[in-house]
Motif scaffolding. Sequence first.
Motif, PDB file in Angstrom:
ATOM      1  N   ALA A  31      23.434  55.923  41.777  1.00 42.45           N
ATOM      2  CA  ALA A  31      23.213  55.864  40.319  1.00 42.45           C
ATOM      3  C   ALA A  31      24.588  56.058  39.536  1.00 42.45           C
ATOM      4  CB  ALA A  31      22.012  56.758  39.918  1.00 42.45           C
ATOM      5  N   ARG A  32      25.227  57.215  39.794  1.00 42.90           N
ATOM      6  CA  ARG A  32      26.402  57.479  39.217  1.00 42.90           C
ATOM      7  C   ARG A  32      27.578  56.524  39.398  1.00 42.90           C
ATOM      8  NH1 ARG A  32      30.333  62.361  39.987  1.00 42.90           N
ATOM      9  NH2 ARG A  32      30.709  62.370  37.982  1.00 42.90           N
ATOM     10  N   LEU A  33      27.786  56.012  40.678  1.00 48.88           N
ATOM     11  CA  LEU A  33      28.392  54.950  40.895  1.00 48.88           C
ATOM     12  C   LEU A  33      28.434  53.580  39.997  1.00 48.88           C
ATOM     13  CD1 LEU A  33      29.139  55.412  44.798  1.00 48.88           C
ATOM     14  CD2 LEU A  33      30.725  55.939  43.062  1.00 48.88           C
ATOM     15  N   GLN A  34      27.100  53.114  40.261  1.00 49.72           N
ATOM     16  CA  GLN A  34      26.757  52.000  39.459  1.00 49.72           C
ATOM     17  C   GLN A  34      27.178  52.126  37.955  1.00 49.72           C
ATOM     18  OE1 GLN A  34      22.810  50.599  40.430  1.00 49.72           O
ATOM     19  NE2 GLN A  34      23.564  49.825  42.284  1.00 49.72           N
ATOM     20  N   LYS A  35      26.549  53.486  37.361  1.00 44.93           N
ATOM     21  CA  LYS A  35      26.972  53.610  35.901  1.00 44.93           C
ATOM     22  C   LYS A  35      28.468  53.459  35.592  1.00 44.93           C
ATOM     23  CE  LYS A  35      26.027  57.673  33.594  1.00 44.93           C
ATOM     24  NZ  LYS A  35      25.269  58.875  33.811  1.00 44.93           N
ATOM     25  N   ASN A  36      29.297  53.605  36.531  1.00 44.83           N
ATOM     26  CA  ASN A  36      30.807  53.733  36.513  1.00 44.83           C
ATOM     27  C   ASN A  36      31.520  52.432  37.006  1.00 44.83           C
ATOM     28  OD1 ASN A  36      31.669  56.405  35.002  1.00 44.83           O
ATOM     29  ND2 ASN A  36      29.974  56.916  36.593  1.00 44.83           N
ATOM     30  N   GLY A  37      30.713  51.437  36.970  1.00 43.33           N
ATOM     31  CA  GLY A  37      31.335  50.087  37.476  1.00 43.33           C
ATOM     32  C   GLY A  37      31.679  49.715  38.800  1.00 43.33           C
ATOM     33  N   TYR A  38      30.968  50.616  39.685  1.00 42.63           N
ATOM     34  CA  TYR A  38      30.942  50.236  41.350  1.00 42.63           C
ATOM     35  C   TYR A  38      29.929  49.235  41.679  1.00 42.63           C
ATOM     36  CZ  TYR A  38      34.344  54.046  42.137  1.00 42.63           C
ATOM     37  OH  TYR A  38      35.501  54.707  42.249  1.00 42.63           O
ATOM     38  N   THR A  39      30.357  48.341  42.456  1.00 44.41           N
ATOM     39  CA  THR A  39      29.390  47.399  43.010  1.00 44.41           C
ATOM     40  C   THR A  39      28.926  47.784  44.497  1.00 44.41           C
ATOM     41  OG1 THR A  39      30.462  45.804  41.654  1.00 44.41           O
ATOM     42  CG2 THR A  39      29.248  44.617  43.423  1.00 44.41           C
ATOM     43  N   ARG A  40      27.427  47.473  44.609  1.00 44.78           N
ATOM     44  CA  ARG A  40      27.177  47.673  46.178  1.00 44.78           C
ATOM     45  C   ARG A  40      27.469  46.584  46.974  1.00 44.78           C
ATOM     46  NH1 ARG A  40      21.869  50.765  48.421  1.00 44.78           N
ATOM     47  NH2 ARG A  40      21.956  49.837  50.501  1.00 44.78           N
ATOM     48  N   LEU A  41      28.110  46.901  48.268  1.00 50.17           N
ATOM     49  CA  LEU A  41      28.472  45.965  49.366  1.00 50.17           C
ATOM     50  C   LEU A  41      27.448  46.199  50.560  1.00 50.17           C
ATOM     51  CD1 LEU A  41      32.264  46.331  49.542  1.00 50.17           C
ATOM     52  CD2 LEU A  41      31.140  44.169  48.253  1.00 50.17           C
ATOM     53  N   GLU A  42      26.901  44.958  51.171  1.00 49.15           N
ATOM     54  CA  GLU A  42      25.951  45.094  52.222  1.00 49.15           C
ATOM     55  C   GLU A  42      26.599  44.700  53.326  1.00 49.15           C
ATOM     56  OE1 GLU A  42      22.850  46.336  51.561  1.00 49.15           O
ATOM     57  OE2 GLU A  42      23.004  46.054  49.497  1.00 49.15           O
ATOM     58  N   GLU A  43      26.642  45.900  54.452  1.00 53.98           N
ATOM     59  CA  GLU A  43      27.340  45.713  55.462  1.00 53.98           C
ATOM     60  C   GLU A  43      27.046  44.275  56.341  1.00 53.98           C
ATOM     61  OE1 GLU A  43      26.670  49.845  57.741  1.00 53.98           O
ATOM     62  OE2 GLU A  43      28.681  49.107  58.151  1.00 53.98           O
ATOM     63  N   GLU A  44      25.724  43.764  56.005  1.00 52.64           N
ATOM     64  CA  GLU A  44      25.473  42.438  56.859  1.00 52.64           C
ATOM     65  C   GLU A  44      25.559  41.246  56.032  1.00 52.64           C
ATOM     66  OE1 GLU A  44      23.574  45.024  55.582  1.00 52.64           O
ATOM     67  OE2 GLU A  44      21.081  44.462  55.428  1.00 52.64           O
ATOM     68  N   SER A  45      26.620  41.451  54.761  1.00 49.96           N
ATOM     69  CA  SER A  45      26.673  40.374  54.043  1.00 49.96           C
ATOM     70  C   SER A  45      28.075  40.159  54.042  1.00 49.96           C
ATOM     71  CB  SER A  45      26.569  40.384  52.576  1.00 49.96           C
ATOM     72  OG  SER A  45      24.785  40.602  52.467  1.00 49.96           O
ATOM     73  N   ARG A  46      28.772  38.953  53.770  1.00 49.77           N
ATOM     74  CA  ARG A  46      30.290  38.806  53.711  1.00 49.77           C
ATOM     75  C   ARG A  46      30.723  39.331  52.320  1.00 49.77           C
ATOM     76  NH1 ARG A  46      32.589  35.815  57.597  1.00 49.77           N
ATOM     77  NH2 ARG A  46      34.630  35.747  56.423  1.00 49.77           N
ATOM     78  N   TRP A  47      31.890  40.174  52.303  1.00 54.04           N
ATOM     79  CA  TRP A  47      32.261  40.819  51.259  1.00 54.04           C
ATOM     80  C   TRP A  47      33.226  40.020  50.315  1.00 54.04           C
ATOM     81  CZ3 TRP A  47      33.780  46.554  53.097  1.00 54.04           C
ATOM     82  CH2 TRP A  47      32.577  47.083  53.780  1.00 54.04           C
ATOM     83  N   GLN A  48      33.339  40.037  49.117  1.00 56.17           N
ATOM     84  CA  GLN A  48      34.158  39.440  48.183  1.00 56.17           C
ATOM     85  C   GLN A  48      34.634  40.636  47.581  1.00 56.17           C
ATOM     86  OE1 GLN A  48      34.590  36.200  48.085  1.00 56.17           O
ATOM     87  NE2 GLN A  48      32.740  35.755  49.223  1.00 56.17           N
ATOM     88  N   LEU A  49      36.132  40.893  47.710  1.00 58.93           N
ATOM     89  CA  LEU A  49      36.654  42.031  47.080  1.00 58.93           C
ATOM     90  C   LEU A  49      37.763  41.632  46.149  1.00 58.93           C
ATOM     91  CD1 LEU A  49      37.254  44.532  50.084  1.00 58.93           C
ATOM     92  CD2 LEU A  49      35.270  44.369  48.741  1.00 58.93           C
ATOM     93  N   ALA A  50      37.769  41.973  44.698  1.00 59.53           N
ATOM     94  CA  ALA A  50      38.721  41.853  43.699  1.00 59.53           C
ATOM     95  C   ALA A  50      39.763  43.004  43.788  1.00 59.53           C
ATOM     96  CB  ALA A  50      37.846  41.784  42.650  1.00 59.53           C
ATOM     97  N   ALA A  51      40.868  42.364  43.555  1.00 55.93           N
ATOM     98  CA  ALA A  51      41.784  43.389  43.227  1.00 55.93           C
ATOM     99  C   ALA A  51      41.540  44.492  42.313  1.00 55.93           C
ATOM    100  CB  ALA A  51      43.208  42.751  42.650  1.00 55.93           C
ATOM    101  N   GLY A  52      41.670  45.665  42.689  1.00 49.80           N
ATOM    102  CA  GLY A  52      41.421  47.176  41.753  1.00 49.80           C
ATOM    103  C   GLY A  52      39.924  47.094  41.648  1.00 49.80           C
ATOM    104  N   GLY A  53      39.191  46.446  42.560  1.00 52.02           N
ATOM    105  CA  GLY A  53      37.868  46.447  42.292  1.00 52.02           C
ATOM    106  C   GLY A  53      37.186  47.801  43.053  1.00 52.02           C
ATOM    107  N   ARG A  54      35.878  48.226  42.602  1.00 56.69           N
ATOM    108  CA  ARG A  54      35.299  49.388  42.792  1.00 56.69           C
ATOM    109  C   ARG A  54      33.892  49.168  43.684  1.00 56.69           C
ATOM    110  NH1 ARG A  54      35.779  53.708  38.470  1.00 56.69           N
ATOM    111  NH2 ARG A  54      37.928  53.609  38.109  1.00 56.69           N
TER     112      ARG A  54
END
Length: 437
Positions: A31-54
């Motif tokens: 909850a705290r991470l989401q409030k601060n702009g963090y995005t959840r990644l799922e281990e079973e999905s392909r990740w898309q990581l942006a530069a400087g991303g959280r």
Amino acid sequence: MTAPDRTAALELIDFIDASPSPWHAVASAEARLQKNGYTRLEEESRWQLAAGGRYYVVRGGASMIAFVQGSRPIAEAGFRIVGTHTDSPGFRVKPKAALAGDGIARLAVEVYGGPILATFTDRDLSLAGRVVLRTAASQATRLLRFERPLLRLPNLAIHMNRDVNEQGLKLNKQTELPLILGQLGEGDDAEAQLRKLLADAVQADSNHAGSADLLSWELAVYDVQKGCLWGANEEFIASRQLDNLASCYAALTALIATEQPAATCVTALFDHEEVGSESAAGAGSSFITDVLARISAHAKLDEEDRQRAMARSFFISADMAHAYNPNFPNAYEPGHKVSVNGGPVIKTNSNQRYTTNAETAARFIGFCEKAGVPYQQYAHRSDLGCGSTIGPIVASQLGVASVDVGSPMWAMHSARESAGVHDHAYMIAALIAAFAS
Ligand SMILES: [Zn+2]
């Protein structure tokens, strides 16, 4: 006391209050991470990581790794990693827990890790954890928490246990720990009552059907009393689960405060430290290596650059430390009395129960100096077995320079532990300096 220290301590108390089980701790962190702009990644999905991303990843419901991508190439800057644990010692409910007899329903529990059993007597205990339900589509996991006192472990009166103050309270783990849940009437079925109680509690949060749909559970016993500040100047904190939610919260707070780091910064919260870390999601699992490998792959590091990145990385294992208790002077190494509110403790053990070495200790001292906070050094008595933590486990997997640190506390593994208001703020400041290094 400075106002920011007090504010940070009160925030910690709220975090622990919202986190009565390791699964709740991860939910609170999420909850705290989401409030601060963090995005959840799922281990079973392909990740898309942006530069400087959280981002953050959850494994097994009670382990989590959060990270913010640094501005410098990973091969040049490496990772700055802080690791902690979400679990706390106590009691866990057995799968078929209801015990009936003598008109009383009791709950069969297993001891989880190494709690001070006697401290759980005569406390307002309750249940929190997760249950798996049958749903129309398949199955669903739900968090469950009873806010009210539900259970109790009543002491034996001193009239039947005359030596208790001389001998200490000894409890047989099989026969004397079942927790009292309620009174049973004629023909009452304790198992059915327990299942209904759990199903009703879940139903309050979600629209699932009755106890027949309750497939399985993992439930921790927790003390409902909220944490508080105490002492003549409210310089201390008392709460359940300070070990190690205080470090979890400090590591999360430091990560969130780290907005545009040069190095990629990582906070890892692991389940199962109190039982040895050997599980699919614990510090002994592949979780941390998998996540770092995936981040490296997305940054297109080849094997040589990946190894260069690890060689430039630094790992801080943050777990609580034993503060000197003046009522028990002989329990401590006389040259290493660490004080509550004396600052972060660097823990050293040449037998590698802690990962600290001269260079990594010096590096952490540098972070404290940069942050303007005091620091202390701890070594255990030579004639007492030293505890350990995730430090050596993660360090031996990653092969990166590592240090074991923690905030000083009293009564580690008690149902209600104590720590220092200032130490919490000091640790956050030191970890922020580490992430900025
Ligand atoms: Zn711990």
